[in-house]
Motif scaffolding. Structure first.
Motif, mmCIF file in Angstrom:
data_model
loop_
_atom_site.group_PDB
_atom_site.id
_atom_site.type_symbol
_atom_site.label_atom_id
_atom_site.label_comp_id
_atom_site.label_asym_id
_atom_site.label_seq_id
_atom_site.Cartn_x
_atom_site.Cartn_y
_atom_site.Cartn_z
ATOM 1 N N SER A 6 -61.064 -57.752 38.912
ATOM 2 C CA SER A 6 -61.463 -56.754 37.922
ATOM 3 C C SER A 6 -60.367 -55.718 37.690
ATOM 4 C CB SER A 6 -62.767 -56.077 38.327
ATOM 5 O OG SER A 6 -62.620 -55.369 39.538
ATOM 6 N N PHE A 7 -59.648 -55.296 38.745
ATOM 7 C CA PHE A 7 -58.579 -54.325 38.564
ATOM 8 C C PHE A 7 -57.500 -54.885 37.647
ATOM 9 C CE2 PHE A 7 -54.441 -52.561 39.649
ATOM 10 C CZ PHE A 7 -54.682 -51.219 39.451
ATOM 11 N N ASP A 8 -57.119 -56.139 37.862
ATOM 12 C CA ASP A 8 -56.090 -56.768 37.039
ATOM 13 C C ASP A 8 -56.545 -56.858 35.581
ATOM 14 O OD1 ASP A 8 -54.737 -57.066 39.420
ATOM 15 O OD2 ASP A 8 -55.105 -59.223 39.588
ATOM 16 N N ALA A 9 -57.788 -57.279 35.382
ATOM 17 C CA ALA A 9 -58.329 -57.397 34.026
ATOM 18 C C ALA A 9 -58.362 -56.041 33.333
ATOM 19 C CB ALA A 9 -59.727 -58.001 34.072
ATOM 20 N N ASN A 10 -58.761 -54.999 34.065
ATOM 21 C CA ASN A 10 -58.804 -53.655 33.482
ATOM 22 C C ASN A 10 -57.415 -53.160 33.102
ATOM 23 O OD1 ASN A 10 -61.569 -53.062 33.461
ATOM 24 N ND2 ASN A 10 -61.528 -52.598 35.637
ATOM 25 N N LEU A 11 -56.429 -53.451 33.932
ATOM 26 C CA LEU A 11 -55.057 -53.037 33.639
ATOM 27 C C LEU A 11 -54.564 -53.676 32.347
ATOM 28 C CD1 LEU A 11 -52.540 -51.537 35.029
ATOM 29 C CD2 LEU A 11 -51.794 -53.865 35.450
ATOM 30 N N ILE A 20 -49.790 -50.980 24.489
ATOM 31 C CA ILE A 20 -48.681 -51.077 25.441
ATOM 32 C C ILE A 20 -48.292 -52.549 25.560
ATOM 33 C CG2 ILE A 20 -48.036 -50.752 27.854
ATOM 34 C CD1 ILE A 20 -50.067 -48.379 27.831
ATOM 35 N N THR A 21 -47.020 -52.832 25.361
ATOM 36 C CA THR A 21 -46.581 -54.227 25.387
ATOM 37 C C THR A 21 -45.784 -54.584 26.635
ATOM 38 O OG1 THR A 21 -44.600 -53.653 24.133
ATOM 39 C CG2 THR A 21 -46.521 -54.389 22.866
ATOM 40 N N VAL A 22 -45.380 -53.583 27.417
ATOM 41 C CA VAL A 22 -44.593 -53.835 28.628
ATOM 42 C C VAL A 22 -45.373 -53.314 29.828
ATOM 43 C CG1 VAL A 22 -42.430 -53.409 29.852
ATOM 44 C CG2 VAL A 22 -42.423 -53.626 27.363
ATOM 45 N N VAL A 23 -45.595 -54.174 30.802
ATOM 46 C CA VAL A 23 -46.294 -53.812 32.034
ATOM 47 C C VAL A 23 -45.309 -53.949 33.191
ATOM 48 C CG1 VAL A 23 -48.206 -54.423 33.577
ATOM 49 C CG2 VAL A 23 -48.496 -54.610 31.100
ATOM 50 N N VAL A 24 -45.225 -52.910 34.025
ATOM 51 C CA VAL A 24 -44.320 -52.919 35.173
ATOM 52 C C VAL A 24 -45.140 -53.213 36.421
ATOM 53 C CG1 VAL A 24 -42.680 -51.582 36.530
ATOM 54 C CG2 VAL A 24 -42.793 -51.270 34.044
ATOM 55 N N SER A 25 -44.855 -54.348 37.053
ATOM 56 C CA SER A 25 -45.604 -54.755 38.239
ATOM 57 C C SER A 25 -44.840 -55.857 38.966
ATOM 58 C CB SER A 25 -46.983 -55.274 37.849
ATOM 59 O OG SER A 25 -47.685 -55.734 38.975
ATOM 60 N N ASN A 26 -45.058 -55.936 40.280
ATOM 61 C CA ASN A 26 -44.499 -57.053 41.039
ATOM 62 C C ASN A 26 -45.603 -58.006 41.481
ATOM 63 O OD1 ASN A 26 -45.621 -55.332 42.973
ATOM 64 N ND2 ASN A 26 -44.200 -56.011 44.545
ATOM 65 N N ASP A 27 -46.789 -57.861 40.928
ATOM 66 C CA ASP A 27 -47.958 -58.664 41.272
ATOM 67 C C ASP A 27 -47.959 -59.951 40.445
ATOM 68 O OD1 ASP A 27 -50.661 -59.731 41.156
ATOM 69 O OD2 ASP A 27 -51.329 -57.866 42.060
ATOM 70 N N ALA A 28 -47.986 -61.088 41.110
ATOM 71 C CA ALA A 28 -47.962 -62.386 40.418
ATOM 72 C C ALA A 28 -49.193 -62.577 39.533
ATOM 73 C CB ALA A 28 -47.866 -63.521 41.433
ATOM 74 N N HIS A 29 -50.339 -62.048 39.939
ATOM 75 C CA HIS A 29 -51.556 -62.176 39.128
ATOM 76 C C HIS A 29 -51.393 -61.418 37.808
ATOM 77 C CE1 HIS A 29 -53.770 -64.023 42.402
ATOM 78 N NE2 HIS A 29 -53.318 -63.075 43.204
ATOM 79 N N ILE A 30 -50.824 -60.229 37.878
ATOM 80 C CA ILE A 30 -50.575 -59.444 36.670
ATOM 81 C C ILE A 30 -49.563 -60.172 35.792
ATOM 82 C CG2 ILE A 30 -49.615 -57.268 35.785
ATOM 83 C CD1 ILE A 30 -52.339 -56.865 37.039
ATOM 84 N N GLY A 31 -48.540 -60.742 36.412
ATOM 85 C CA GLY A 31 -47.541 -61.497 35.661
ATOM 86 C C GLY A 31 -48.151 -62.652 34.892
ATOM 87 N N ARG A 32 -49.043 -63.379 35.544
ATOM 88 C CA ARG A 32 -49.708 -64.511 34.884
ATOM 89 C C ARG A 32 -50.542 -64.038 33.698
ATOM 90 N NH1 ARG A 32 -54.716 -66.446 35.092
ATOM 91 N NH2 ARG A 32 -55.282 -65.239 36.925
ATOM 92 N N LEU A 33 -51.284 -62.951 33.893
ATOM 93 C CA LEU A 33 -52.112 -62.429 32.806
ATOM 94 C C LEU A 33 -51.259 -61.929 31.640
ATOM 95 C CD1 LEU A 33 -54.820 -60.501 34.855
ATOM 96 C CD2 LEU A 33 -55.126 -62.622 33.559
ATOM 97 N N CYS A 34 -50.136 -61.285 31.958
ATOM 98 C CA CYS A 34 -49.244 -60.813 30.898
ATOM 99 C C CYS A 34 -48.726 -61.978 30.073
ATOM 100 C CB CYS A 34 -48.076 -60.027 31.496
ATOM 101 S SG CYS A 34 -48.506 -58.369 32.037
ATOM 102 N N LYS A 35 -48.321 -63.050 30.740
ATOM 103 C CA LYS A 35 -47.823 -64.219 30.019
ATOM 104 C C LYS A 35 -48.915 -64.825 29.146
ATOM 105 C CE LYS A 35 -44.228 -65.313 33.307
ATOM 106 N NZ LYS A 35 -43.780 -66.176 34.397
#
Length: 55
Positions: A6-11, A20-35
């Protein structure tokens, strides 16, 4: 189908809602969602430091 925390989805939803089109994170889950959502992911950790952290 992938599970999404849920945290990732909310972000990602907050980024999209606020244009916002650029997300700064080192989390692979966030990376997958961004892609998946067409957002740009920037990892703030230099590659050399990341290699050392994976020991």
């Amino acid at each position: 189908m992938y599970m999404v925390r849920s945290f990732d989805a909310n972000l990602i939803a907050s980024a999209e809602t606020n244009g916002i089109t650029v997300v700064v994170s080192n989390d692979a889950h966030i990376g997958r969602l961004c892609k998946e959502r067409g957002l740009i992911i920037e990892n703030p950790i230099p590659k050399e430091a990341a290699k050392k952290m994976r020991l």
